[in-house]
Scaffold this motif. Structure first.
Motif, mmCIF file in Angstrom:
data_model
loop_
_atom_site.group_PDB
_atom_site.id
_atom_site.type_symbol
_atom_site.label_atom_id
_atom_site.label_comp_id
_atom_site.label_asym_id
_atom_site.label_seq_id
_atom_site.Cartn_x
_atom_site.Cartn_y
_atom_site.Cartn_z
ATOM 1 N N ARG A 1 -6.838 -17.907 6.274
ATOM 2 C CA ARG A 1 -7.161 -18.464 4.964
ATOM 3 C C ARG A 1 -6.315 -17.874 3.835
ATOM 4 O O ARG A 1 -6.560 -18.136 2.667
ATOM 5 C CB ARG A 1 -8.642 -18.261 4.660
ATOM 6 N N ALA B 1 -5.364 -14.414 3.293
ATOM 7 C CA ALA B 1 -5.538 -13.050 2.799
ATOM 8 C C ALA B 1 -4.238 -12.258 2.848
ATOM 9 O O ALA B 1 -4.068 -11.289 2.105
ATOM 10 C CB ALA B 1 -6.619 -12.336 3.614
ATOM 11 N N GLU C 1 -6.609 -15.470 -0.285
ATOM 12 C CA GLU C 1 -8.007 -15.072 -0.165
ATOM 13 C C GLU C 1 -8.102 -13.614 -0.553
ATOM 14 O O GLU C 1 -7.217 -12.806 -0.210
ATOM 15 C CB GLU C 1 -8.503 -15.262 1.275
ATOM 16 N N SER C 2 -9.135 -13.241 -1.278
ATOM 17 C CA SER C 2 -9.257 -11.859 -1.734
ATOM 18 C C SER C 2 -9.547 -10.933 -0.567
ATOM 19 O O SER C 2 -10.174 -11.345 0.418
ATOM 20 C CB SER C 2 -10.372 -11.739 -2.768
ATOM 21 N N ALA D 1 -13.303 -10.871 0.203
ATOM 22 C CA ALA D 1 -13.821 -12.021 0.930
ATOM 23 C C ALA D 1 -13.440 -11.952 2.408
ATOM 24 O O ALA D 1 -14.245 -12.255 3.292
ATOM 25 C CB ALA D 1 -13.289 -13.319 0.308
ATOM 26 N N HIS D 2 -12.204 -11.540 2.666
ATOM 27 C CA HIS D 2 -11.750 -11.391 4.054
ATOM 28 C C HIS D 2 -12.561 -10.309 4.772
ATOM 29 O O HIS D 2 -12.966 -10.475 5.926
ATOM 30 C CB HIS D 2 -10.255 -11.047 4.086
ATOM 31 N N ARG E 1 -16.030 -11.558 5.713
ATOM 32 C CA ARG E 1 -15.987 -12.450 6.879
ATOM 33 C C ARG E 1 -15.718 -11.661 8.155
ATOM 34 O O ARG E 1 -16.211 -11.999 9.234
ATOM 35 C CB ARG E 1 -14.936 -13.541 6.679
#
Length: 467
Positions: A376, A378, A383-384, A387-388, A391
């Motif tokens: 996504r 990162a 992607e921050s 956030a990574h 997940r």
């Protein structure tokens, strides 16, 4: 002298087979010899059989049967009906009969026939008649009884030796005595030919661990076991090994080697599981395929670097206090297994492989996974990191190693026994206060994955006592 027993109305079939050395579940028979004896006299029959594989050189040297000899021989399926008729209704007599009977019965099953004769093993018969002798192989019988060898290691030749042995014992023992002996042997549960029946008689029907030993007889003689198993009913489980040998090549091989059985009774199923895992690790029996010692056990640890970003590192069990940490994910037998599992998680959850340390990121470029729409972004700011990381933690959740929640060691009560554990390590089992004190003072063993799996389930089933 009449060596034909009237108590076997269908007559006798002295049987021997030669094989490629392959398993019973394959077409490995190369020769069959049958010597029939009944009120009409004695008749001999033999045939070569074409197996499905080549005959190993060492088997060729032993038997004298080579690939050229069996090239034009019939397949077993072609002669199954004739062999069946020669055996049907007769007492099946063979030396180490489990081998011959097991191979023939498997071959009959493949041909659509079901052979269920009464079976008499001449190894067992010799053991009962001549208990003063330790060895009862066919060569020992030849020497001991002066049997005339015509064609050793050929099917009919060896069947003839069995017929000679039968006649010799009828010269030596009264018919009534032999009849009782034969009736007892063919009516007993099937046991390995070299195993003393008294061993089975002493087995309890309780939970525990059993150890099968070979030629030398036991751990006290410096011998390692062939196999270690566990059961909640020791006697029934041990007998089940021997009852199924014609269906399993592993059981057949084991029954031919076992000479001695030892056992350890436990308070219940958990105790048996723990003792089995401990003994298999320590003694490394040749027939156990699982519960083997693993020195490369490793796990993923989720930590933060100096700037606070989450990162994974692979660590070995020997370097960590497993159980007392809350940041470990998964147990893996090898580094390769751990890496492959992480790659699968990255693929399934669209995680960035370079950020997981699975591959190098091209300088200033998007990772290959992003180009395939499997990341996504990162790796390049799409992607921050937070956030990574969230997940990643969610993806790792199913691999989370169970945390040890107690402040110190605990006891799991099973019957009269107390299994003492600490940090998912089994320290030992106590049945009195003195044993408990010694266990608590003995220190903790290294972490063991199989023990961990047993204990994870055990704490949910057994009463817990704080120590």
């Amino acid at each position: 002298m009449n060596a034909f027993p009237r108590y076997v109305p269908g007559g006798l079939a002295f049987v021997d087979i030669e094989t490629t050395g392959g398993p019973a579940q394959c077409e490995s028979i190369t020769e069959i010899g049958i010597l029939q004896v009944d009120e009409d006299g004695m008749r001999e029959w033999s045939t070569l059989v074409r197996p499905e594989s080549r005959i190993p050189e060492y088997i060729q040297r032993l038997t004298g049967i080579d690939d050229a000899m069996v090239a034009d021989a019939p397949r077993f399926a072609d002669i199954a009906g004739e062999v069946f008729d020669r055996l049907d209704g007769r007492l099946f007599v063979a030396h180490n009969a489990r081998f011959d009977h097991g191979h023939l019965r498997a071959a009959f099953r493949r041909a659509g026939l079901d052979m269920r004769p009464q079976v008499l093993c001449t190894v067992k018969l010799s053991r009962r008649l001549f208990p003063e002798h330790r060895h009862h192989g066919l060569d020992h019988l030849v020497e001991r009884h002066g049997l005339m060898v015509a064609d050793r290691h050929r099917a009919l030749g060896d069947a003839q030796l069995l017929w000679q042995f039968w006649q010799k014992i009828h010269e030596r023992f009264p018919p009534g005595y032999l009849e009782a002996m034969v009736r007892e042997l063919i009516g007993r549960p099937s046991l390995p030919p070299h195993l003393d029946p008294e061993q089975i008689a002493g087995l309890p029907e309780t939970p525990g661990v059993y150890l099968f030993y070979g030629e030398r007889g036991g751990e006290t003689d410096g011998e390692l076991p062939l196999y270690i198993g566990k059961s909640t009913r020791l006697r029934s489980r041990v007998l089940s090994h021997f009852a199924a040998d014609h269906q399993s090549d592993r059981e057949l091989s084991l029954s031919q080697q076992v000479r001695h059985i030892e056992w350890i009774e436990t308070a219940g199923e958990i105790g048996a599981l723990l003792e089995e895992a401990r003994l298999v690790k320590r003694l490394q029996p040749t027939h156990n395929r699982q519960l083997r010692r693993n020195r490369e056990l490793c796990t993923w640890r989720l930590a933060t670097d100096i700037v606070g970003d989450w990162r994974l590192e692979l660590v070995h069990a020997a370097d960590l206090d497993f159980g007392r940490r809350d940041d470990l994910y998964g147990f893996f037998r090898t580094r390769r297994e751990a890496t492959n599992r992480l790659r699968a998680l990255a693929r399934d959850h669209a995680l960035c492989p370079p950020l997981l340390g699975l591959e190098k990121k091209p300088q200033g470029a998007r990772c290959f996974g992003f180009q395939l729409k499997r990341c996504r972004g990162a790796c390049h700011g799409g992607e921050s990191p937070q956030a990574h990381a969230l997940r990643l933690i969610e993806a790792l959740h199913t691999l989370k190693v169970e945390h040890w929640t107690w402040p110190g060691p605990i006891g799991l009560r099973e019957g009269e026994a107390l299994h003492v554990i600490d940090g998912w390590r089994w320290l030992g089992t106590a049945t009195d206060e003195a044993m408990l004190a010694n266990i608590l003072e003995s220190g903790r063993p290294t972490f063991d994955l199989d023990i961990y799996k047993i204990l994870i389930k055990a704490v949910k089933r057994l009463p817990i006592l704080m120590l």
